[in-house]
Write a protein that holds these residues in place. Structure first.
Motif, PDB file in Angstrom:
ATOM      1  N   VAL A  26       6.386 -15.148  -3.847  1.00 11.97           N
ATOM      2  CA  VAL A  26       5.782 -14.144  -4.727  1.00 11.97           C
ATOM      3  C   VAL A  26       4.392 -13.761  -4.232  1.00 11.97           C
ATOM      4  O   VAL A  26       3.983 -12.603  -4.303  1.00 11.97           O
ATOM      5  CB  VAL A  26       5.720 -14.662  -6.180  1.00 11.97           C
ATOM      6  N   GLY A  27       3.643 -14.729  -3.705  1.00 14.67           N
ATOM      7  CA  GLY A  27       2.321 -14.433  -3.159  1.00 14.67           C
ATOM      8  C   GLY A  27       2.403 -13.456  -2.005  1.00 14.67           C
ATOM      9  O   GLY A  27       1.568 -12.542  -1.875  1.00 14.67           O
ATOM     10  N   LYS A  28       3.393 -13.620  -1.145  1.00 15.30           N
ATOM     11  CA  LYS A  28       3.601 -12.706  -0.021  1.00 15.30           C
ATOM     12  C   LYS A  28       3.886 -11.295  -0.528  1.00 15.30           C
ATOM     13  O   LYS A  28       3.319 -10.309  -0.033  1.00 15.30           O
ATOM     14  CB  LYS A  28       4.763 -13.213   0.830  1.00 15.30           C
ATOM     15  N   ASN A  29       4.756 -11.170  -1.519  1.00  5.47           N
ATOM     16  CA  ASN A  29       5.095  -9.854  -2.062  1.00  5.47           C
ATOM     17  C   ASN A  29       3.929  -9.241  -2.833  1.00  5.47           C
ATOM     18  O   ASN A  29       3.790  -8.015  -2.884  1.00  5.47           O
ATOM     19  CB  ASN A  29       6.327  -9.966  -2.959  1.00  5.47           C
ATOM     20  N   THR A  30       3.099 -10.083  -3.449  1.00  3.50           N
ATOM     21  CA  THR A  30       1.917  -9.575  -4.141  1.00  3.50           C
ATOM     22  C   THR A  30       0.949  -8.951  -3.143  1.00  3.50           C
ATOM     23  O   THR A  30       0.314  -7.931  -3.424  1.00  3.50           O
ATOM     24  CB  THR A  30       1.219 -10.710  -4.916  1.00  3.50           C
ATOM     25  N   CYS A  31       0.851  -9.560  -1.980  1.00  7.39           N
ATOM     26  CA  CYS A  31       0.001  -9.011  -0.921  1.00  7.39           C
ATOM     27  C   CYS A  31       0.493  -7.624  -0.516  1.00  7.39           C
ATOM     28  O   CYS A  31      -0.297  -6.699  -0.326  1.00  7.39           O
ATOM     29  CB  CYS A  31      -0.007  -9.953   0.273  1.00  7.39           C
ATOM     30  N   VAL A  32       1.800  -7.468  -0.374  1.00 10.66           N
ATOM     31  CA  VAL A  32       2.383  -6.165  -0.034  1.00 10.66           C
ATOM     32  C   VAL A  32       2.076  -5.143  -1.125  1.00 10.66           C
ATOM     33  O   VAL A  32       1.720  -3.995  -0.842  1.00 10.66           O
ATOM     34  CB  VAL A  32       3.900  -6.299   0.181  1.00 10.66           C
ATOM     35  N   SER A  33       2.209  -5.555  -2.377  1.00  6.16           N
ATOM     36  CA  SER A  33       1.936  -4.651  -3.491  1.00  6.16           C
ATOM     37  C   SER A  33       0.473  -4.247  -3.551  1.00  6.16           C
ATOM     38  O   SER A  33       0.140  -3.093  -3.852  1.00  6.16           O
ATOM     39  CB  SER A  33       2.348  -5.300  -4.820  1.00  6.16           C
ATOM     40  N   MET A  34      -0.423  -5.195  -3.264  1.00  4.08           N
ATOM     41  CA  MET A  34      -1.850  -4.869  -3.259  1.00  4.08           C
ATOM     42  C   MET A  34      -2.156  -3.850  -2.168  1.00  4.08           C
ATOM     43  O   MET A  34      -2.960  -2.923  -2.366  1.00  4.08           O
ATOM     44  CB  MET A  34      -2.677  -6.129  -3.064  1.00  4.08           C
ATOM     45  N   GLN A  35      -1.534  -4.008  -1.018  1.00  6.61           N
ATOM     46  CA  GLN A  35      -1.737  -3.042   0.057  1.00  6.61           C
ATOM     47  C   GLN A  35      -1.232  -1.658  -0.364  1.00  6.61           C
ATOM     48  O   GLN A  35      -1.877  -0.646  -0.099  1.00  6.61           O
ATOM     49  CB  GLN A  35      -1.013  -3.519   1.318  1.00  6.61           C
ATOM     50  N   LYS A  36      -0.067  -1.608  -1.019  1.00 10.13           N
ATOM     51  CA  LYS A  36       0.449  -0.333  -1.520  1.00 10.13           C
ATOM     52  C   LYS A  36      -0.521   0.309  -2.502  1.00 10.13           C
ATOM     53  O   LYS A  36      -0.759   1.515  -2.477  1.00 10.13           O
ATOM     54  CB  LYS A  36       1.801  -0.548  -2.214  1.00 10.13           C
ATOM     55  N   PHE A  37      -1.065  -0.522  -3.380  1.00 14.86           N
ATOM     56  CA  PHE A  37      -1.996  -0.031  -4.389  1.00 14.86           C
ATOM     57  C   PHE A  37      -3.218   0.595  -3.734  1.00 14.86           C
ATOM     58  O   PHE A  37      -3.640   1.703  -4.089  1.00 14.86           O
ATOM     59  CB  PHE A  37      -2.402  -1.189  -5.303  1.00 14.86           C
ATOM     60  N   LEU A  38      -3.797  -0.089  -2.751  1.00 12.73           N
ATOM     61  CA  LEU A  38      -4.980   0.433  -2.061  1.00 12.73           C
ATOM     62  C   LEU A  38      -4.652   1.701  -1.283  1.00 12.73           C
ATOM     63  O   LEU A  38      -5.443   2.656  -1.272  1.00 12.73           O
ATOM     64  CB  LEU A  38      -5.547  -0.635  -1.121  1.00 12.73           C
ATOM     65  N   MET A  39      -3.481   1.744  -0.651  1.00 14.34           N
ATOM     66  CA  MET A  39      -3.108   2.932   0.120  1.00 14.34           C
ATOM     67  C   MET A  39      -2.899   4.136  -0.791  1.00 14.34           C
ATOM     68  O   MET A  39      -3.264   5.260  -0.434  1.00 14.34           O
ATOM     69  CB  MET A  39      -1.848   2.658   0.936  1.00 14.34           C
ATOM     70  N   MET A  40      -2.320   3.915  -1.970  1.00 11.72           N
ATOM     71  CA  MET A  40      -2.148   5.027  -2.907  1.00 11.72           C
ATOM     72  C   MET A  40      -3.502   5.602  -3.324  1.00 11.72           C
ATOM     73  O   MET A  40      -3.664   6.821  -3.444  1.00 11.72           O
ATOM     74  CB  MET A  40      -1.366   4.560  -4.142  1.00 11.72           C
ATOM     75  N   ILE A  41      -4.470   4.723  -3.533  1.00  9.80           N
ATOM     76  CA  ILE A  41      -5.803   5.188  -3.938  1.00  9.80           C
ATOM     77  C   ILE A  41      -6.442   6.002  -2.816  1.00  9.80           C
ATOM     78  O   ILE A  41      -7.048   7.056  -3.056  1.00  9.80           O
ATOM     79  CB  ILE A  41      -6.695   4.003  -4.319  1.00  9.80           C
ATOM     80  N   MET A  42      -6.295   5.544  -1.575  1.00  8.02           N
ATOM     81  CA  MET A  42      -6.859   6.283  -0.455  1.00  8.02           C
ATOM     82  C   MET A  42      -6.170   7.631  -0.282  1.00  8.02           C
ATOM     83  O   MET A  42      -6.811   8.640   0.049  1.00  8.02           O
ATOM     84  CB  MET A  42      -6.787   5.443   0.817  1.00  8.02           C
ATOM     85  N   GLU A  43      -4.866   7.685  -0.508  1.00 11.22           N
ATOM     86  CA  GLU A  43      -4.146   8.964  -0.457  1.00 11.22           C
ATOM     87  C   GLU A  43      -4.618   9.880  -1.584  1.00 11.22           C
ATOM     88  O   GLU A  43      -4.779  11.095  -1.389  1.00 11.22           O
ATOM     89  CB  GLU A  43      -2.642   8.730  -0.578  1.00 11.22           C
ATOM     90  N   LEU A  44      -4.848   9.310  -2.760  1.00 13.75           N
ATOM     91  CA  LEU A  44      -5.351  10.094  -3.885  1.00 13.75           C
ATOM     92  C   LEU A  44      -6.731  10.663  -3.567  1.00 13.75           C
ATOM     93  O   LEU A  44      -7.040  11.802  -3.923  1.00 13.75           O
ATOM     94  CB  LEU A  44      -5.406   9.227  -5.142  1.00 13.75           C
ATOM     95  N   ASP A  45      -7.559   9.871  -2.892  1.00 17.06           N
ATOM     96  CA  ASP A  45      -8.888  10.351  -2.496  1.00 17.06           C
ATOM     97  C   ASP A  45      -8.778  11.578  -1.589  1.00 17.06           C
ATOM     98  O   ASP A  45      -9.543  12.539  -1.728  1.00 17.06           O
ATOM     99  CB  ASP A  45      -9.657   9.246  -1.778  1.00 17.06           C
ATOM    100  N   ILE A  46      -7.823  11.557  -0.675  1.00 18.03           N
ATOM    101  CA  ILE A  46      -7.624  12.698   0.221  1.00 18.03           C
ATOM    102  C   ILE A  46      -7.151  13.918  -0.560  1.00 18.03           C
ATOM    103  O   ILE A  46      -7.621  15.048  -0.344  1.00 18.03           O
ATOM    104  CB  ILE A  46      -6.613  12.343   1.325  1.00 18.03           C
TER     105      ILE A  46
END
Length: 467
Positions: free
Chosen positions: A267-287
């Motif tokens: 679950v920790g491994k998958n949480t890391c993947v989800s956190m990366q998705k979350f940050l990438m969505m925010i950066m895309e939203l910024d663009i």
């Protein structure tokens, strides 16, 4: 628990009344019989909503009950089962999706965004939520989350993933990680279809944009997210050591605690993947917001928010201990390369060549442009003095690997000449430039010790050139 097949809706006299009874007993009973009832409830919801070919969307009460089990469940079986069911329901009944107004398969009409406003959402944003602190720290409520309670969840994740807190990992830690994964999945399902519309009016209404709209917590939320993703870099090592200590402590203790630790490892491994998705969505939203602002579609109501890339750069710059774990975990090549290039560009002296038609710098902020700055020992010494040899190595090595990933996906290397007959390819040019950069680093700093990640990058580059 039965459903009225004629109406196509959940029977008001059946399952929803049973849900209320289950929820009433939830707080007072934690017996095996009570857990069996909850498992049976989850299985009934799955059978009625996912298992049938012509199933219908569950009511908000159903979603709320499943969501509550995920948040306050006290067994691994309950937590995992409720999480999987929520993911299945979101996939089967998305709240936001793209649809062709012309139902014929041959239609070429553009897809339209469909938002089922009355559908369940784990988030609730109102005009009062930003000023109400009464529920800010409570993420265990049965209802949806607002920005403050989402921040509280991230703070809990930061605490339980801390390298010194592995002994504190428990079923609640597992629940919080799965809760975060579900919330990111829901945000993604709401955000991506809106991105496909190219309409800022629809994009500004995304749950992600509303979640980040509370300016008082935005920067702190992003900083905590970086803490979590960096802590997760050490999670596997810590949990493996934790598992060994449990196994060595005796069979009784091992039998009691080992399942939780094993579950948390994945679950920790998958949480890391989800956190990366979350940050990438925010950066895309910024663009998207920056583009809308340039085209005149934003208003004062959109507010001002510091782009996430800038926050990440500040954190990595002033807390260099986080740089290595962040670069190890954050592996999306496009954004990783962008962050690395911008990090270098904060310290690289820009030589501007101005013309009558342009006031911009002649050097592009690309990884190729960065490598050109390591073409001689003088400029290399300047960069080392400002950043440090170890940081330079980390940035060069991870930037090289990110650029390799982009090239393997068919993306051209920015700033590197396109391959022509009789000339080097993008890949060979990149490899030669990275080797040259490390050679220049060694020449400029006689005492430098090349890190393992740097050696790996140089070896990889030399291997590609030799083919």
């Amino acid at each position: 628990m039965e459903r009225n097949p004629n109406s196509g809706k959940w029977s008001r006299g059946g399952i929803e009344e049973n849900i209320l009874a289950i929820l009433d007993a939830f707080e007072t009973r934690d017996t095996q019989d009570a857990n069996d009832d909850r498992i049976a409830f989850l299985e009934a919801v799955r059978a009625a909503s996912v298992g049938e070919e012509h199933s219908t969307r569950p009511t908000c009460k159903i979603f709320k009950a499943v969501f509550r089990i995920l948040k306050v469940g006290k067994s691994i079986e309950l937590i995992v089962a409720s999480y999987k069911l929520l993911i299945e329901l979101e996939k089967r009944f998305p709240r936001v999706y793209l649809s062709n107004s012309d139902k014929s398969e041959s239609s070429n009409n553009p897809l339209e965004l469909v938002v089922v406003n009355e559908a369940w959402s784990p988030f609730l944003f109102t005009s009062e939520h930003a000023t109400s602190d009464k529920k800010a720290a409570d993420i265990h409520l049965s209802g949806p989350l607002d920005s403050s309670s989402f921040l509280a969840l991230i703070q809990c994740l930061a605490e339980v993933t801390d390298r010194g807190s592995f002994q504190a990992l428990d079923v609640k830690s597992l629940a919080n990680m799965l809760l975060f994964q579900y919330l990111v999945n829901f945000l993604e399902g709401d955000f991506l279809p809106r991105c496909a519309t190219t309409s800022w009016n629809l994009q500004r209404e995304s749950l992600l944009n509303m979640l980040l709209g509370y300016r008082k917590i935005y920067k702190g939320l992003m900083q905590d997210c970086l803490i979590v993703i960096c802590n997760l870099c050490e999670l596997h090592t810590g949990l493996r050591n934790h598992l060994r200590s449990i196994e060595n402590s005796g069979p009784m203790l091992s039998k009691k605690y080992q399942p939780v630790a094993i579950a948390l490892l994945e679950v920790g491994k998958n949480t890391c993947v989800s956190m990366q998705k979350f940050l990438m969505m925010i950066m895309e939203l910024d663009i998207l917001k920056r583009k809308a602002d340039m085209e005149g579609y934003t208003t004062r109501a959109d507010g001002v928010r510091t782009p996430l890339v800038e926050i990440i750069l500040d954190e990595l710059t002033y807390s260099k201990d986080t740089l290595s774990p962040f670069l190890q975990v954050f592996n999306e090549p496009k954004w990783k390369l962008e962050i690395i290039v911008q990090y270098f560009w904060k310290y690289i002296t820009k030589t501007s060549v101005r013309t009558r038609k342009s006031n911009e710098y002649c050097d592009n902020a690309t990884f190729a442009g960065v490598l050109k700055r390591f073409s001689n020992s003088t400029s290399t010494k300047t960069i080392i003095k400002k950043i440090g040899s170890e940081v330079v190595q980390l940035l060069l090595a991870h930037g090289f690997l990110a650029q390799l990933s982009l090239l393997s996906e068919g993306h051209p290397a920015e700033g590197i000449s396109s391959p022509k007959e009789g000339s080097n390819s993008d890949l060979v040019d990149l490899c030669r430039n990275i080797i040259s950069a490390f050679d220049s680093l060694i020449t400029a700093d006689k005492n430098v010790e090349i890190l393992s990640v740097g050696k790996e990058a140089v070896f990889t580059a030399a291997t590609f050139i030799s083919y």
